[in-house]
Design an enzyme around this catalytic site. Structure first.
Site, PDB file in Angstrom:
ATOM      1  N   LYS A 111      96.158  41.153  47.515  1.00 43.94           N
ATOM      2  CA  LYS A 111      96.997  40.786  48.642  1.00 43.94           C
ATOM      3  C   LYS A 111      96.811  41.300  49.889  1.00 43.94           C
ATOM      4  O   LYS A 111      97.585  40.901  50.833  1.00 43.94           O
ATOM      5  CB  LYS A 111      98.542  40.654  48.102  1.00 43.94           C
ATOM      6  CG  LYS A 111      98.535  39.698  46.920  1.00 43.94           C
ATOM      7  CD  LYS A 111      99.958  39.736  46.222  1.00 43.94           C
ATOM      8  CE  LYS A 111     100.042  38.605  45.062  1.00 43.94           C
ATOM      9  NZ  LYS A 111      99.617  39.118  43.900  1.00 43.94           N
TER      10      LYS A 111
HETATM   11  C1  LIG Z   1      99.293  38.143  42.988  1.00 47.19           C
HETATM   12  C2  LIG Z   1      98.293  38.485  41.848  1.00 47.19           C
HETATM   13  C3  LIG Z   1      97.726  37.424  41.537  1.00 47.19           C
HETATM   14  C4  LIG Z   1      98.152  35.800  41.341  1.00 47.19           C
HETATM   15  O1  LIG Z   1      98.026  35.594  42.783  1.00 47.19           O
HETATM   16  P1  LIG Z   1      98.431  33.762  43.162  1.00 47.19           P
HETATM   17  O2  LIG Z   1      99.076  33.956  44.519  1.00 47.19           O
HETATM   18  O3  LIG Z   1      99.419  33.596  42.119  1.00 47.19           O
HETATM   19  O4  LIG Z   1      97.262  33.153  43.251  1.00 47.19           O
HETATM   20  C5  LIG Z   1      96.634  37.602  40.465  1.00 47.19           C
HETATM   21  N1  LIG Z   1      96.325  39.026  40.301  1.00 47.19           N
HETATM   22  C6  LIG Z   1      96.716  40.123  40.960  1.00 47.19           C
HETATM   23  C7  LIG Z   1      96.330  41.337  40.737  1.00 47.19           C
HETATM   24  C8  LIG Z   1      97.839  39.833  41.900  1.00 47.19           C
HETATM   25  O5  LIG Z   1      98.528  40.689  42.480  1.00 47.19           O
END
Ligand SMILES: *Cc1c(COP(=O)(O)O)cnc(C)c1O
Length: 453
Positions: A111
């Site tokens: 993210k």
């Molecule tokens: C947020 C997150 C996900 C899922 O991301 P999406 O936005 O739901 O596709 C998967 N793995 C990690 C480590 C995350 O922080």
């Protein structure tokens, strides 16, 4: 370029306004009015660009209202705090298996790619309009940490992050609560992530309150997030061996459909990606959707991959818009049915480039161990879900969404030792600062009234 709402009842906005607005006022999600075409000539021209250069070249097609030098500086700042020179390195594990490491940013999860950029875009917006901004988001873990680190100490901004108390990993909580920054409010609420999300939706539906505090959303629905995420798919695709470029399947651990949607956009824009595999944990609404055409909420079962503990995949609406022939009235109808009944059954669910797998909690440590034994490589519990059923006929590019050191207990259980990361060791010595708030919109509003900038 203009951006429209999936629900068709919002006037089109430019890039900066759509980013600052977050959720469209009609309840829909912003999308480019037309997806630009990426040609073979573009792909050739972009082959040798370093990550920030590629990011500028790609995002310039969307961010047409920010001049190029300013935008390039925003991008450069956004990727300056990554701890790997390639930003998103591609690590080969076998001939038909590569890992795209997306955990080299400040909070060690994918993210950061979007939220570092979003933080700098907000800062730019505040400066150029001489305004402050209050950012509000709900998180099941990593979003909050990444959003907070995107805005840490930025003048003219405050950030309020709701998270389910006791339901995020301890180190994720430390990343949100041990920053020491005065503009950060980590709000621990009693309830699940979906309760937090519901309260947040209610607050954003209150136009007067939104306007009063210049509130912006920072969950996975922000347009800038999806666009920023396109770049690492593009970077990875450009770096796989040319002979395998038309056989790439991205395998994506997902809950909200946010990550995989970005890759799919790129395919729609013309990058010849073969397919996508949606990898869920035991909270498997997307797995059920792609295998049965039935989109149905269930209760959230907390898992060892907590950032995917989601039952309503908020970004799915963007895919739906295209799936339904770009007809906002159909989107409104489906979303209304889904909202009132908790289910929608697609008669003809055509998603031919997608496949899906799911992984229950008991399987995750087993996969972590088998990947470690076979390749000497440690994956975090989210990334482990992507190793559930590899397709030997494709070049699988697995998106590693978090650094394993964020989830030491599960990793230790699987392979007998704890991975570490220096940035997490620093946090363990700092005090936790969090604010306990009830999971209702009224209490959250009151808190924001008291602390907004
Ligand atoms: C947020 C997150 C996900 C899922 O991301 P999406 O936005 O739901 O596709 C998967 N793995 C990690 C480590 C995350 O922080």
């Amino acid at each position: 370029m203009k951006f429209i709402s999936t629900r068709g009842e919002t006037s089109p906005l430019g890039f900066s306004d759509a980013v600052a607005t977050g959720l469209a006022p009609d309840g829909g999600l912003f999308l480019p009015a037309e997806l630009p075409r990426i040609s073979a000539a573009d792909l050739t021209a972009w082959r040798d660009l370093a990550y920030p250069g590629l990011c500028v070249a790609f995002l310039r097609r969307f961010a047409t209202d920010i001049d190029e030098p300013t935008f390039a500086a925003i991008v450069a700042r956004s990727y300056a705090h990554f701890d790997h020179p390639e930003i998103a390195p591609l690590v080969p594990l076998a001939d038909n298996l590569q890992v795209l490491e997306l955990f080299h940013g400040p909070t060690l999860a994918f993210k950061d790619f979007a939220l570092q950029l979003l933080g700098n875009l907000y800062e730019h917006q505040c400066r150029s309009r001489h305004q402050s901004i209050n950012v509000l988001g709900a998180t099941s873990g990593d979003t909050g940490a990444a959003a907070i680190h995107g805005l840490l100490g930025k003048p003219g901004t405050a950030i309020f992050i709701l998270y389910p108390d006791g339901r995020v990993a301890p180190l994720q909580e430390r990343q949100m609560t041990c920053t020491g920054a005065a503009n950060v409010y980590a709000m621990a609420i009693e309830g699940s992530f979906d309760d937090a999300q519901d309260a947040l939706k209610e607050i954003f539906a209150d136009q007067a309150f939104r306007t009063q505090h210049r509130l912006s959303a920072v969950n996975s629905i922000n347009l800038a997030r999806v666009l920023a995420q396109c770049v690492y798919y593009l970077s990875a695709w450009l770096r796989v061996p040319v002979a395998q470029q038309d056989n790439v399947e991205f395998v994506v651990p997902t809950g909200n459909f946010g990550n995989v949607l970005a890759g799919w956009f790129l395919q729609r824009m013309g990058v010849p990606i073969r397919g996508f595999r949606v990898a869920t944990n035991q909270n498997d609404i997307l797995h059920r959707l792609f295998t049965t055409g039935n989109y149905q909420v269930d209760t959230v079962a907390p898992s060892v991959a907590p950032s995917m503990d989601i039952q309503v995949a908020s970004n799915f609406e963007r895919f739906l818009y295209y799936h339904e022939g770009r007809d906002p009235a159909r989107v409104r109808e489906i979303m209304a049915t889904f909202k009132s009944t908790g289910t929608y059954r697609f008669e003809h669910f055509d998603a031919d480039t997608f496949s899906a797998t799911r992984c229950v909690d008991a399987e995750i440590p087993v996969i972590i161990k088998s990947v470690y034994d076979r390749y000497g490589y440690v994956v975090d519990p989210h990334t482990a879900c992507a190793f559930a059923a590899p397709d030997p006929d494709r070049l699988s590019v697995v998106l590693a969404t978090a650094h394993p050191a964020k989830f030491p207990e599960t990793i230790k259980r699987a392979i007998g030792h704890e991975p570490r990361h220096p940035s997490l060791e620093v946090l363990k010595a700092r005090p936790i600062v969090k604010h306990a708030v009830a999971a209702n919109a009224g209490a959250i509003r009151t808190f924001i009234d008291q602390h907004a900038v």
